[in-house]
Motif scaffolding. Structure first.
Motif, short mmCIF file in Angstrom:
data_model
loop_
_atom_site.label_atom_id
_atom_site.label_comp_id
_atom_site.label_asym_id
_atom_site.label_seq_id
_atom_site.Cartn_x
_atom_site.Cartn_y
_atom_site.Cartn_z
N ARG A 206 22.44 26.56 -19.53
CA ARG A 206 22.83 27.56 -18.54
C ARG A 206 21.93 27.47 -17.32
O ARG A 206 20.74 27.17 -17.43
CB ARG A 206 22.72 28.98 -19.13
N ILE A 207 22.50 27.79 -16.16
CA ILE A 207 21.72 27.85 -14.93
C ILE A 207 20.92 29.14 -14.93
O ILE A 207 21.47 30.24 -15.07
CB ILE A 207 22.63 27.81 -13.69
N VAL A 208 19.60 29.03 -14.79
CA VAL A 208 18.76 30.22 -14.73
C VAL A 208 18.21 30.45 -13.32
O VAL A 208 17.71 31.54 -13.02
CB VAL A 208 17.59 30.15 -15.74
N ALA A 209 18.32 29.45 -12.45
CA ALA A 209 17.94 29.62 -11.04
C ALA A 209 18.54 28.47 -10.25
O ALA A 209 18.61 27.34 -10.73
CB ALA A 209 16.42 29.63 -10.86
N ALA A 210 18.98 28.77 -9.04
CA ALA A 210 19.52 27.73 -8.16
C ALA A 210 19.47 28.25 -6.73
O ALA A 210 19.70 29.42 -6.47
CB ALA A 210 20.95 27.36 -8.54
N GLY A 211 19.16 27.36 -5.80
CA GLY A 211 19.15 27.74 -4.40
C GLY A 211 18.15 26.92 -3.61
O GLY A 211 17.51 26.00 -4.14
N SER A 212 18.04 27.23 -2.34
CA SER A 212 17.08 26.54 -1.50
C SER A 212 15.66 26.95 -1.89
O SER A 212 15.45 27.98 -2.53
CB SER A 212 17.31 26.86 -0.02
N ALA A 213 14.71 26.13 -1.49
CA ALA A 213 13.31 26.44 -1.81
C ALA A 213 12.91 27.81 -1.29
O ALA A 213 12.27 28.60 -1.98
CB ALA A 213 12.41 25.35 -1.22
N GLU A 214 13.33 28.12 -0.06
CA GLU A 214 12.94 29.41 0.52
C GLU A 214 13.63 30.57 -0.18
O GLU A 214 13.05 31.65 -0.36
CB GLU A 214 13.22 29.42 2.02
N GLU A 215 14.90 30.40 -0.56
CA GLU A 215 15.60 31.46 -1.28
C GLU A 215 14.91 31.76 -2.61
O GLU A 215 14.72 32.93 -2.98
CB GLU A 215 17.05 31.05 -1.55
N LEU A 216 14.52 30.72 -3.32
CA LEU A 216 13.88 30.91 -4.62
C LEU A 216 12.49 31.52 -4.46
O LEU A 216 12.07 32.35 -5.27
CB LEU A 216 13.81 29.58 -5.37
N ARG A 217 11.79 31.12 -3.42
CA ARG A 217 10.47 31.71 -3.18
C ARG A 217 10.59 33.20 -2.84
O ARG A 217 9.74 34.01 -3.23
CB ARG A 217 9.74 30.96 -2.07
N ALA A 218 11.65 33.55 -2.11
CA ALA A 218 11.85 34.96 -1.74
C ALA A 218 12.13 35.82 -2.96
O ALA A 218 11.79 37.01 -2.99
CB ALA A 218 12.99 35.07 -0.73
N ARG A 219 12.75 35.21 -4.01
CA ARG A 219 13.06 35.98 -5.21
C ARG A 219 11.87 36.07 -6.17
O ARG A 219 11.86 36.88 -7.08
CB ARG A 219 14.22 35.31 -5.96
N ALA A 220 10.91 35.19 -5.99
CA ALA A 220 9.77 35.14 -6.90
C ALA A 220 8.88 36.36 -6.69
O ALA A 220 8.94 37.05 -5.67
CB ALA A 220 8.96 33.87 -6.68
N HIS A 221 8.04 36.64 -7.69
CA HIS A 221 7.09 37.74 -7.56
C HIS A 221 6.18 37.52 -6.35
O HIS A 221 5.70 36.42 -6.12
CB HIS A 221 6.23 37.86 -8.82
N SER A 222 6.00 38.57 -5.58
CA SER A 222 5.14 38.49 -4.40
C SER A 222 3.69 38.67 -4.82
O SER A 222 3.30 39.73 -5.29
CB SER A 222 5.54 39.57 -3.39
N ARG A 223 2.91 37.62 -4.63
CA ARG A 223 1.50 37.66 -5.01
C ARG A 223 0.62 37.53 -3.77
O ARG A 223 1.00 36.86 -2.81
CB ARG A 223 1.18 36.54 -6.01
N HIS A 224 -0.51 38.20 -3.82
CA HIS A 224 -1.45 38.16 -2.70
C HIS A 224 -2.84 37.82 -3.21
O HIS A 224 -3.21 38.17 -4.33
CB HIS A 224 -1.51 39.52 -1.99
N VAL A 225 -3.58 37.15 -2.36
CA VAL A 225 -5.01 36.96 -2.57
C VAL A 225 -5.73 38.01 -1.73
O VAL A 225 -5.47 38.13 -0.52
CB VAL A 225 -5.47 35.55 -2.16
N VAL A 226 -6.59 38.78 -2.37
CA VAL A 226 -7.35 39.82 -1.68
C VAL A 226 -8.84 39.55 -1.92
O VAL A 226 -9.26 39.42 -3.07
CB VAL A 226 -6.98 41.23 -2.18
#
Length: 293
Positions: A206-226
């Motif tokens: 089954r497909i669990v993810a598909a799209g452009s690199a930027e689309e997939l990055r936008a859906r990923a958890h947003s992480r920050h270095v502080v």
């Protein structure tokens, strides 16, 4: 554009592909990734007509795919399909002529590709006398001989040394830039991240993810270095903040939303120095690991 639409395939009572849909746009490379047995090779074989799907279809440039389309595709199976006891140049010439090239054009193209891969001096050798990596180079050259309108490559980088990887990457990028849609599978996630404009992740058919690199990055958890000297441990007490790692003044965190991030930034400034507060751009390899968990 090459498109797989709702592909399903069974082997006996086992479903190996279930409702698989994705597109391979022109002018770029699409990485096809998944664990062994996920269904990547089966999907590629269906695209090439080696296997039939039990339901679904494949289209090329919005037209149902035909044998005439597939004859103009370049295909490299995971199991090498060349003749081990035949000379390298002879069989590349032969394969080029099968695709309608003249003997002269086929020979010229074969020598050019072998030269690009750094093995022109082995053109008269039997394939079986070459190392596995050099055999892989010849196999890829065979798929490129006739200037295909689409490329389907199953593990093309397997067994290659770094210089060969660079040569092949450059050549594939050139073909993609001319509008050729390229789909290739690989377990080398660093290469996927380096080369691919798009990603398709398959898990257990089954497909669990598909799209452009930027689309997939936008859906990923947003992480920050502080980085907030002298100690970032106070971030653990902040609502809406998941602290993934802390080492002295440096922390890796996830914010529940953008507002939380802004609130934490203000709190950090109020506490003193803030030497770094930056989003962490996930690699495609990290996205892959996240979606298959």
């Amino acid at each position: 554009m090459l498109e797989a639409i709702n592909l399903t395939r069974h082997f006996g009572s086992r479903t190996v592909l279930e409702d698989v849909s994705f597109s391979v746009p022109a002018n770029g490379m699409t990485g096809f990734v998944g664990a062994n047995g996920a269904g990547k090779t089966t999907t590629m074989r269906i695209i090439m007509g080696v296997l039939k799907s039990h339901s679904g279809s494949v289209s090329f440039n919005d037209t149902a795919i035909t044998a005439a389309h597939r004859a103009r595709f370049g295909y490299m199976p995971e199991e090498r399909g060349l003749y081990p006891k035949q000379q390298v140049l002879d069989q590349l010439n032969y394969l080029g002529q099968l695709h309608g090239m003249s003997r002269t054009d086929a020979r010229t193209e074969a020598i050019g590709l072998l030269d690009r891969f750094g093995i022109a001096d082995r053109a008269k050798d039997k394939l079986e006398s070459l190392s596995l990596g050099n055999q892989q180079r010849v196999q890829v050259a065979a798929s490129l001989m006739h200037h295909p309108v689409a490329l389907i490559l199953d593990e093309p980088f397997s067994g290659l040394d770094p210089l060969a990887v660079d040569s092949m990457s450059s050549l594939l990028a050139e073909r993609a830039a001319t509008g050729v849609p390229i789909l290739f599978s690989s377990h080398q996630l660093d290469l996927i991240d380096q080369l691919c404009d798009n990603l398709v992740v398959l898990s257990e058919g089954r497909i669990v993810a598909a799209g452009s690199a930027e689309e997939l990055r936008a859906r990923a958890h947003s992480r920050h270095v502080v980085v907030t000297p002298p100690d970032a441990g106070w971030l653990r007490e902040q609502p809406g903040v998941s602290v993934l790692d802390v080492a002295g003044p440096k922390a890796l965190v996830e914010f529940a939303d953008d507002a939380t991030g802004q609130r934490v930034l203000r709190a950090a400034i109020d506490r003193g120095a803030v030497t770094e507060f930056a989003p962490l751009r996930p690699s495609l390899a990290e996205i892959y690991r996240e979606v298959i968990r």
